[in-house]
Design an enzyme around this catalytic site. Sequence first.
Site, short mmCIF file in Angstrom:
data_model
loop_
_atom_site.label_atom_id
_atom_site.label_comp_id
_atom_site.label_asym_id
_atom_site.label_seq_id
_atom_site.Cartn_x
_atom_site.Cartn_y
_atom_site.Cartn_z
N ARG A 42 -5.62 13.25 -5.58
CA ARG A 42 -6.93 12.68 -5.26
C ARG A 42 -7.99 13.77 -5.05
O ARG A 42 -9.14 13.63 -5.45
CB ARG A 42 -6.73 11.82 -4.01
N ARG A 47 0.82 -1.22 0.00
CA ARG A 47 0.00 0.00 0.00
C ARG A 47 0.85 1.27 0.00
O ARG A 47 0.46 2.30 0.55
CB ARG A 47 -0.98 0.01 1.19
N ASP A 81 -6.89 -1.53 -7.62
CA ASP A 81 -7.48 -2.17 -6.44
C ASP A 81 -7.86 -3.60 -6.78
O ASP A 81 -8.11 -3.92 -7.95
CB ASP A 81 -8.72 -1.41 -5.95
N TYR A 110 -15.81 -10.22 -0.47
CA TYR A 110 -16.46 -8.94 -0.81
C TYR A 110 -17.73 -9.17 -1.65
O TYR A 110 -18.71 -8.44 -1.50
CB TYR A 110 -15.49 -8.04 -1.57
N ARG A 115 -2.67 6.48 0.27
CA ARG A 115 -2.70 6.41 1.73
C ARG A 115 -1.83 7.43 2.44
O ARG A 115 -2.33 8.34 3.06
CB ARG A 115 -2.31 5.00 2.21
O1 CP3 Z 1 -0.30 1.26 -2.48
C1 CP3 Z 1 -0.76 0.39 -3.17
O2 CP3 Z 1 -0.37 -0.76 -3.08
C2 CP3 Z 1 -1.78 0.86 -4.16
C3 CP3 Z 1 -2.66 -0.06 -4.77
C4 CP3 Z 1 -3.66 -0.78 -3.86
C5 CP3 Z 1 -4.86 -0.24 -3.35
N1 CP3 Z 1 -5.59 -1.27 -2.80
C6 CP3 Z 1 -5.28 1.18 -3.44
C7 CP3 Z 1 -6.39 1.67 -2.59
C8 CP3 Z 1 -3.61 -2.13 -3.53
C9 CP3 Z 1 -2.48 -3.13 -3.75
C10 CP3 Z 1 -4.83 -2.43 -2.88
C11 CP3 Z 1 -5.18 -3.77 -2.45
C12 CP3 Z 1 -6.39 -4.00 -1.66
N2 CP3 Z 1 -7.59 -3.36 -1.74
C13 CP3 Z 1 -6.52 -5.05 -0.72
C14 CP3 Z 1 -5.45 -6.07 -0.39
C15 CP3 Z 1 -4.38 -5.53 0.44
C16 CP3 Z 1 -4.69 -5.42 1.90
O3 CP3 Z 1 -4.54 -4.31 2.42
O4 CP3 Z 1 -5.03 -6.44 2.52
C17 CP3 Z 1 -7.81 -4.96 -0.18
C18 CP3 Z 1 -8.39 -5.86 0.88
C19 CP3 Z 1 -8.49 -3.90 -0.85
C20 CP3 Z 1 -9.92 -3.46 -0.68
C21 CP3 Z 1 -10.01 -2.03 -0.35
N3 CP3 Z 1 -9.83 -0.99 -1.24
C22 CP3 Z 1 -10.34 -1.46 0.92
C23 CP3 Z 1 -10.61 -2.24 2.18
C24 CP3 Z 1 -10.33 -0.05 0.77
C25 CP3 Z 1 -10.71 0.99 1.81
C26 CP3 Z 1 -9.66 1.78 2.40
C27 CP3 Z 1 -8.20 1.40 2.33
O5 CP3 Z 1 -7.37 2.30 2.11
O6 CP3 Z 1 -7.88 0.22 2.51
C28 CP3 Z 1 -9.95 0.22 -0.58
C29 CP3 Z 1 -9.75 1.54 -1.20
C30 CP3 Z 1 -8.37 1.88 -1.59
N4 CP3 Z 1 -7.59 1.08 -2.36
C31 CP3 Z 1 -7.66 3.08 -1.29
C32 CP3 Z 1 -6.40 2.96 -1.92
C33 CP3 Z 1 -5.29 3.98 -1.95
C34 CP3 Z 1 -8.17 4.30 -0.50
C35 CP3 Z 1 -8.93 5.15 -1.45
C36 CP3 Z 1 -8.85 6.64 -1.25
O7 CP3 Z 1 -9.69 7.13 -0.48
O8 CP3 Z 1 -8.03 7.28 -1.90
#
Ligand code: CP3
Length: 356
Positions: A54, A41, A91, A168, A45
């Site tokens: 964003r 991540r 994602d 999900y 973030r």
């Molecule tokens: O930094 C990176 O690796 C960027 C790419 C990435 C994102 N999600 C961006 C994202 C990756 C590799 C993921 C994977 C992901 N997404 C997982 C597996 C990894 C883990 O943490 O276990 C899961 C379970 C998700 C599902 C998901 N997507 C959730 C639970 C959320 C909510 C909030 C969060 O940050 O986890 C997201 C949204 C998301 N995906 C954001 C980001 C940067 C936040 C969106 C924002 O508000 O900008």
Amino acid sequence: MARVEPEQNSIFATEMGEKNTLLLQALAGEMTPRPPVWVMRQAGRILPEYRAVRSRLSGFKELVETPELACEVTLQPVDLLGVDAAILFSDILVVPEAMGLPYELIEKVGPRFPETIGSAADLKRLHPVEPEEHLKYVLDAMRMTRRALDERVPLIGFAGAPWTIFCYMIEGGGSKEWSRARRMLRSEPALAEDLLDRITEATIAYLNAQVEAGAQALQLFDSWAGALDATLFERYSLPRLRRICEEVKGAPLIVFAKGAGWQLDRLATLPCQALGIDWHTPVAEARRRAPEHVLQGNLDPSTLYGTETEVRAATQRMLKDFGRGKHVVNLGHGVYPDIDPDRVRAFIDEVKRSGD
Ligand code: CP3
């Protein structure tokens, strides 16, 4: 062990603005002057520069679906944190959407699926995934980012593991217990197997298409593997992870089954190059139970709430625990959104200094 000659030494090469292939060398089991480091991540973030991009947009999906923007934020941690690999900004939830189940991302709440799968009839809404049709925006972002990186560091592609995506699609959003998803495994095993197989097919096509588009390494996130007991993991998750390992070709694969360190001897039967471990798994035990695999991890992300001195000391301890070789440095899960990027830099810098 192959010794790296100075002219091929990736640390010096990076400093000269050339190729840093440490991650690919480490995943191939080669000895490197120091282990590679990247952060789960890392894109998004924590970086104010990410938030700036964003804030100009309608939402997260616009960022994910616009290749120029996804490319821009993928490069940010390479430039601003100095990681040894880029992971494409996207994602795991793009796959269920490509299958016919769209997601939304609700600010401060998380992902939500307006429609979920609850019965065999619901499966009729789903269709097979043609990556160049249904996920073209991801592949375009991959191609663009690979070009923009110009071989500075390798580019990682990824997908969610079938069980985690299933969670999900059944629950419709995040959950602590994933009890609806686990109930489905117990009450409607045939339906569960059908859906898991469809996700598996889509994931294989998607990951192969990512390699075609330029991904040089892949990670499979089984983020909710820890919700399963040994019997359910063995029946529903592991065989699909195995199929993906066998049918995805052309790039090394890292399987990260969060919360399933106690299953490492089963995970070690997978034909992948690396296994991710979280911070609950003692390194020595992981080495014993998965002796052939490269291991990735496993600093507790909350360590990065400490002082810089504490971060550096904890990183040193972790490096010592893993020993030389067969290690890709990372956190034990994604970096938390409120962690100070300077602490992440200290973590990365400490790994880099270990090669001096
Ligand atoms: O930094 C990176 O690796 C960027 C790419 C990435 C994102 N999600 C961006 C994202 C990756 C590799 C993921 C994977 C992901 N997404 C997982 C597996 C990894 C883990 O943490 O276990 C899961 C379970 C998700 C599902 C998901 N997507 C959730 C639970 C959320 C909510 C909030 C969060 O940050 O986890 C997201 C949204 C998301 N995906 C954001 C980001 C940067 C936040 C969106 C924002 O508000 O900008």
